[in-house]
Motif scaffolding. Structure first.
Motif, mmCIF file in Angstrom:
data_model
loop_
_atom_site.group_PDB
_atom_site.id
_atom_site.type_symbol
_atom_site.label_atom_id
_atom_site.label_comp_id
_atom_site.label_asym_id
_atom_site.label_seq_id
_atom_site.Cartn_x
_atom_site.Cartn_y
_atom_site.Cartn_z
ATOM 1 N N ASN A 16 0.947 -1.206 -0.121
ATOM 2 C CA ASN A 16 -0.488 -0.258 -0.121
ATOM 3 C C ASN A 16 0.543 1.280 0.206
ATOM 4 O O ASN A 16 0.778 2.439 0.571
ATOM 5 C CB ASN A 16 -0.459 0.220 1.253
ATOM 6 C CG ASN A 16 -1.803 -1.093 0.944
ATOM 7 O OD1 ASN A 16 -1.724 -1.875 -0.123
ATOM 8 N ND2 ASN A 16 -2.022 -1.358 2.670
ATOM 9 N N LYS A 18 4.160 1.738 0.941
ATOM 10 C CA LYS A 18 4.527 2.012 2.195
ATOM 11 C C LYS A 18 6.278 0.861 2.214
ATOM 12 O O LYS A 18 5.403 -0.282 1.920
ATOM 13 C CB LYS A 18 3.813 1.561 3.498
ATOM 14 C CG LYS A 18 4.779 1.538 4.594
ATOM 15 C CD LYS A 18 4.342 1.508 5.781
ATOM 16 C CE LYS A 18 4.494 1.692 7.306
ATOM 17 N NZ LYS A 18 4.443 1.065 8.280
ATOM 18 N N VAL A 20 8.174 -1.505 3.778
ATOM 19 C CA VAL A 20 8.088 -2.710 4.338
ATOM 20 C C VAL A 20 9.567 -3.062 4.800
ATOM 21 O O VAL A 20 10.251 -2.988 5.710
ATOM 22 C CB VAL A 20 7.038 -3.314 4.590
ATOM 23 C CG1 VAL A 20 6.880 -4.546 6.101
ATOM 24 C CG2 VAL A 20 5.524 -2.608 4.784
ATOM 25 N N GLY A 41 5.175 -3.560 14.207
ATOM 26 C CA GLY A 41 5.129 -3.461 12.788
ATOM 27 C C GLY A 41 6.062 -2.953 12.344
ATOM 28 O O GLY A 41 5.973 -2.489 10.816
ATOM 29 N N THR A 42 7.134 -3.487 12.671
ATOM 30 C CA THR A 42 8.449 -3.080 11.735
ATOM 31 C C THR A 42 8.619 -3.845 10.465
ATOM 32 O O THR A 42 9.450 -4.039 9.826
ATOM 33 C CB THR A 42 9.902 -3.180 12.838
ATOM 34 O OG1 THR A 42 9.268 -4.661 13.415
ATOM 35 C CG2 THR A 42 9.969 -2.151 13.764
ATOM 36 N N GLY A 43 8.060 -5.037 10.029
ATOM 37 C CA GLY A 43 8.160 -6.406 8.773
ATOM 38 C C GLY A 43 8.630 -7.420 9.338
ATOM 39 O O GLY A 43 9.175 -7.747 8.353
ATOM 40 N N LYS A 44 8.400 -7.983 11.116
ATOM 41 C CA LYS A 44 9.076 -9.185 11.237
ATOM 42 C C LYS A 44 8.326 -10.213 9.882
ATOM 43 O O LYS A 44 8.463 -11.111 9.193
ATOM 44 C CB LYS A 44 9.372 -9.601 11.802
ATOM 45 C CG LYS A 44 9.960 -8.941 12.948
ATOM 46 C CD LYS A 44 9.485 -9.508 14.694
ATOM 47 C CE LYS A 44 7.853 -8.914 15.621
ATOM 48 N NZ LYS A 44 7.650 -7.462 14.930
ATOM 49 N N THR A 45 6.945 -10.394 10.438
ATOM 50 C CA THR A 45 6.137 -11.544 10.389
ATOM 51 C C THR A 45 6.089 -11.076 8.765
ATOM 52 O O THR A 45 6.551 -11.888 6.945
ATOM 53 C CB THR A 45 4.843 -10.587 10.214
ATOM 54 O OG1 THR A 45 4.051 -11.076 11.042
ATOM 55 C CG2 THR A 45 3.430 -11.879 9.301
ATOM 56 N N THR A 46 6.137 -9.689 7.738
ATOM 57 C CA THR A 46 6.099 -9.778 6.429
ATOM 58 C C THR A 46 6.768 -10.453 5.773
ATOM 59 O O THR A 46 8.203 -11.372 4.767
ATOM 60 C CB THR A 46 6.269 -8.444 5.765
ATOM 61 O OG1 THR A 46 5.107 -7.480 6.160
ATOM 62 C CG2 THR A 46 6.760 -8.033 4.134
ATOM 63 N N GLN A 84 1.855 -15.914 13.150
ATOM 64 C CA GLN A 84 1.293 -15.463 14.352
ATOM 65 C C GLN A 84 -0.467 -15.957 14.743
ATOM 66 O O GLN A 84 -0.311 -16.186 15.402
ATOM 67 C CB GLN A 84 1.637 -14.368 14.138
ATOM 68 C CG GLN A 84 1.863 -13.783 15.642
ATOM 69 C CD GLN A 84 2.183 -12.260 16.033
ATOM 70 O OE1 GLN A 84 2.609 -11.796 14.361
ATOM 71 N NE2 GLN A 84 2.701 -11.392 16.523
HETATM 72 N N1 LIG Z 1 -2.039 -7.170 3.720
HETATM 73 C C1 LIG Z 1 -1.110 -5.991 4.642
HETATM 74 N N2 LIG Z 1 -2.541 -4.656 3.824
HETATM 75 C C2 LIG Z 1 -2.003 -3.549 4.241
HETATM 76 N N3 LIG Z 1 -0.809 -3.641 5.938
HETATM 77 C C3 LIG Z 1 0.201 -4.354 5.632
HETATM 78 C C4 LIG Z 1 -0.152 -5.928 5.441
HETATM 79 N N4 LIG Z 1 0.799 -6.541 5.581
HETATM 80 C C5 LIG Z 1 1.651 -5.694 6.977
HETATM 81 N N5 LIG Z 1 1.462 -4.866 6.362
HETATM 82 C C6 LIG Z 1 2.008 -3.657 6.953
HETATM 83 O O1 LIG Z 1 3.457 -3.236 6.939
HETATM 84 C C7 LIG Z 1 4.022 -3.328 7.664
HETATM 85 C C8 LIG Z 1 4.258 -4.713 8.597
HETATM 86 O O2 LIG Z 1 3.541 -5.446 8.987
HETATM 87 P P1 LIG Z 1 3.871 -6.998 9.761
HETATM 88 O O3 LIG Z 1 3.076 -7.741 10.211
HETATM 89 O O4 LIG Z 1 4.897 -7.386 9.019
HETATM 90 O O5 LIG Z 1 5.294 -6.269 11.066
HETATM 91 P P2 LIG Z 1 5.377 -7.364 12.200
HETATM 92 O O6 LIG Z 1 6.522 -6.538 12.352
HETATM 93 O O7 LIG Z 1 5.358 -8.667 12.350
HETATM 94 O O8 LIG Z 1 4.338 -6.881 13.740
HETATM 95 P P3 LIG Z 1 3.835 -7.418 14.835
HETATM 96 O O9 LIG Z 1 5.111 -6.850 15.956
HETATM 97 O O10 LIG Z 1 2.478 -6.540 15.090
HETATM 98 O O11 LIG Z 1 3.196 -8.446 14.468
HETATM 99 C C9 LIG Z 1 2.979 -2.821 9.281
HETATM 100 O O12 LIG Z 1 2.892 -1.054 9.143
HETATM 101 C C10 LIG Z 1 1.945 -3.293 8.126
HETATM 102 O O13 LIG Z 1 0.547 -2.390 8.471
#
Ligand SMILES: Nc1ncnc2c1ncn2[C@@H]1O[C@H](COP(=O)(O)OP(=O)(O)OP(=O)(O)O)[C@@H](O)[C@H]1O
Length: 236
Positions: A16, A18, A20, A41-46, A84
């Protein structure tokens, strides 16, 4: 020289509009326990989902067990992911999840029995997954992930907010997996877990800084202290 089991080069993920992940480079070597640390929200899951080969990405390359993840699926039987979000079949019982996933991904009856025993799942086998407590669920999810005897295990917040006995069983099982030659990659947001890792990749603003676990912990303490001073919470 030892070949990495996973290698990412200039990995970029834009979601979107952003950015990541903003040019992530990493190599994970056989037998390593790599921790991916970051605040919310730093992008670990991504990053973890891309390293597991299940998400598309904007640019860069990812090699998993020597396969370009965009071109080949050959790595799939050798890699398992514990997400997760609860991704086991919610309406099925724990035993049914184990049986079904063993059939789907290849896992013997003997392996199921051993995992049930080691992760102490006997008492919850006949319960539907949706009613499990967090620690019970994580033990069941780990058992399902290990059914096919993977070479790489990727997990997102495997031991966050769970009861201590579950946490102990899970850590022991991961240690066993690693003693058998497995490679472990885990996302975590609590520095207490850093000591379980061999290296820490700290994700912030889309980029990685590398630390050994002790360094990562002291850097985290320094940042917490700095934040407290700035916001006027510290007394000295
Ligand atoms: N499908 C999506 N749609 C919109 N934004 C997304 C999507 N997936 C991830 N994001 C954005 O990407 C960024 C990273 O998200 P991610 O879930 O990877 O972080 P994280 O480090 O795993 O967070 P958390 O500790 O909260 O699980 C966030 O700002 C999130 O809002």
């Amino acid at each position: 020289m030892m070949q990495p089991v996973i290698k990412a080069v200039d990995l970029v993920q834009v979601i979107n509009k952003k950015t990541v992940l903003d040019g992530v480079n990493l190599e994970v070597f056989p037998g390593e326990a790599l921790g991916i640390f970051g605040t919310r929200g730093t992008g670990k899951t991504t990053l973890l989902h891309i390293l597991a080969g299940i998400d598309r990405f904007t640019s860069g390359t990812v090699e998993i067990l020597g396969c370009d993840s965009r071109k080949s699926n050959k790595f799939k039987p050798h890699l398992s992911l514990v997400t997760q979000e609860r991704s086991l079949f919610q309406e099925l019982k724990v035993a049914e999840n184990l049986d079904f996933l063993a059939t789907l991904r290849g896992g013997s009856r003997a392996t199921i029995t051993q995992l049930v025993e080691r992760l102490e799942l006997t008492d919850i086998l006949s319960q539907p997954v949706r009613i499990l407590e967090a620690g019970e669920y994580q033990r069941a999810a780990l058992a399902c992930a290990l059914l096919n005897n993977p070479r790489i295990l990727i997990a997102d917040e495997l031991i966050k907010d769970i009861d201590l006995p579950s946490r102990r069983l899970i850590i022991k099982e991961v240690q066993r997996f690693m003693a058998d030659g497995g490679t472990f990659i885990c996302g975590f947001s609590n520095m207490d877990y850093a000591c379980q890792m061999s290296r820490v990749a700290w994700l912030a603003k889309g980029r990685i800084t590398w630390y050994d676990p002790a360094e990562a912990r002291s850097e985290w303490q320094r940042q917490v202290q700095e934040f407290a001073v700035k916001s006027g919470e510290a007394n000295d």
